[in-house]
Design an enzyme around this catalytic site. Sequence first.
Site, short mmCIF file in Angstrom:
data_model
loop_
_atom_site.label_atom_id
_atom_site.label_comp_id
_atom_site.label_asym_id
_atom_site.label_seq_id
_atom_site.Cartn_x
_atom_site.Cartn_y
_atom_site.Cartn_z
N ASN A 1 38.40 45.59 57.34
CA ASN A 1 38.17 46.20 58.65
C ASN A 1 36.68 46.43 58.85
OD1 ASN A 1 37.45 48.99 57.72
ND2 ASN A 1 39.50 48.85 56.82
N ASP B 1 46.10 50.16 55.74
CA ASP B 1 47.45 50.74 55.64
C ASP B 1 48.40 49.80 54.89
OD1 ASP B 1 47.10 53.19 57.00
OD2 ASP B 1 46.87 52.07 58.86
N LYS C 1 44.64 29.43 45.65
CA LYS C 1 44.31 29.40 47.08
C LYS C 1 45.46 28.77 47.87
CE LYS C 1 40.91 27.46 50.19
NZ LYS C 1 40.09 26.29 50.37
N LYS D 1 49.67 64.65 57.03
CA LYS D 1 48.97 64.36 55.77
C LYS D 1 48.77 65.63 54.93
CE LYS D 1 47.25 60.02 57.10
NZ LYS D 1 46.76 58.84 56.40
N1 CTP Z 1 43.96 57.35 54.47
C1 CTP Z 1 44.11 57.30 53.09
N2 CTP Z 1 44.93 56.35 52.54
C2 CTP Z 1 45.59 55.48 53.31
C3 CTP Z 1 45.45 55.53 54.72
C4 CTP Z 1 44.61 56.46 55.25
O1 CTP Z 1 43.50 58.08 52.38
N3 CTP Z 1 46.37 54.59 52.75
C5 CTP Z 1 43.12 58.40 55.03
C6 CTP Z 1 41.87 57.94 55.71
O2 CTP Z 1 40.78 57.91 54.80
C7 CTP Z 1 41.68 59.03 56.76
C8 CTP Z 1 43.08 59.41 57.14
O3 CTP Z 1 43.90 59.01 56.05
O4 CTP Z 1 41.09 60.18 56.21
C9 CTP Z 1 43.59 58.83 58.43
O5 CTP Z 1 43.76 57.48 58.33
P1 CTP Z 1 44.26 56.59 59.58
O6 CTP Z 1 44.33 55.20 59.10
O7 CTP Z 1 43.42 56.87 60.76
O8 CTP Z 1 45.68 57.18 59.87
P2 CTP Z 1 47.07 56.61 59.53
O9 CTP Z 1 47.74 57.54 58.60
O10 CTP Z 1 46.96 55.22 59.09
O11 CTP Z 1 47.83 56.72 60.89
P3 CTP Z 1 47.77 55.72 62.15
O12 CTP Z 1 47.54 54.35 61.61
O13 CTP Z 1 49.06 55.93 62.78
O14 CTP Z 1 46.63 56.20 62.97
#
Ligand code: CTP
Length: 406
Positions: free
Chosen positions: A209, A277, A287, A343
């Site tokens: 990302n 995620d 590959k 969370k």
């Molecule tokens: N985070 C984490 N581990 C993951 C995903 C996210 O520690 N596997 C943490 C990020 O570092 C951030 C927070 O969770 O502090 C929010 O992450 P975000 O991706 O914005 O939220 P999501 O839980 O993925 O929710 P959504 O995708 O629905 O916004």
Amino acid sequence: MLHGKRILLIISGGIAAYKSLDLIRRLRERGTAVRCVLTDSATQFVTPLSVSALSEDRVYGDLFSLTDEAEIGHIQLSRDADLLVVAPATTNIMAKMAQGIGDDLATTVLLATDKDVLVAPSMNVRMWEHAATQTNIATLKSRGIWFAGPTEGAMACGEFGEGRMVEPLEVLAEIESYFTTSAPLAGRRAIVTSGPTLEAIDPVRYIANRSSGKQGHAIAAALAHMGAETILVTGPTNETAPAGVDVRHIESAREMYDVCVGALPADIAVCAAAVADWRPARQGDRKIKKEKGAAPPSIEMVENPDILRTLSSAGNQRPALVVGFAAETGDLIANATAKLMRKECDWIVANDVSADTGTFGGDTNTVHLITANGSEDWPVMRKNEVADRLAERIAGRFNQSTEAVG
Ligand code: CTP
């Protein structure tokens, strides 16, 4: 204020060395760990045995002691401390500090340290007034060395004037003032995540990302600057390692998870990383090749472990303060508040990362701090300013100031 803090006390050879014994006693009464280094000449004024008995630790003095080096090492001696105090500081040790001379354990530790240093000078008035001493003092002050005294008074040599070491309670007051103003997070341990994670598809391709790591790195730098022992767990970024921070490089979310969990216990966790995620369910070791006439491959995804949630629910290892980030592109406050509950973290720093905000990769950020008590809008600021303000809020939370936040 001083409870749990760690002082490395360097005692150099002056008649005021007896005052350092009282200083050790008063620090210990306040729950401060005191480890002492004696110069050779200091042992003419106080004995290692009395220093050791009062500090309840062994005393260091020999740069070339094999046992000492094997046990802790002169670099580690200062790394383990929150502050170095030189008391009494003779004109000789201050001259060596100013010139960068390391010819014994005390001066080598002072050269090798990445911690702040407070000196309590002690010398005859003429030595204090000497141009060489005054030049050295100006040099040390310009480098940010803290001073306690000296004061004016009758001297052991029968003269009267400036150069007398201040009383132990005044050194103590300076140490307290140092921790209140400069290192309110000394003795605290922080884990910060930063940057993107890379999720491998095959040996040459990955999913990533646009996170630059600027915000997370700035937060780690700000926490370390306030004295916290800081571990920065980061995906690949172009950011340089912040000074005084223990940087651990990872690629995937699972690696970030392992390092974060392995770094517990901690007092503070700030999850600023843009963790993927999902990851490809299978990461082939070969590959993926284009097959003539075949349809493009589809990539099955599985969910990554949630690091923020894991740290928030780590039982008796849970950091006292867990801060998450919410990167949203709509319904910012509502989504971020829901994320805070989901969370189970204490605070959420919410930011709008819609394309037109320039937040991802940019130098500025417009954030809202969400706590159990509601949300606070912060003005648009540079990412390092956001980091400083967040670190100040964190320090306020730990030092029980009259914080409005939960
Ligand atoms: N985070 C984490 N581990 C993951 C995903 C996210 O520690 N596997 C943490 C990020 O570092 C951030 C927070 O969770 O502090 C929010 O992450 P975000 O991706 O914005 O939220 P999501 O839980 O993925 O929710 P959504 O995708 O629905 O916004």
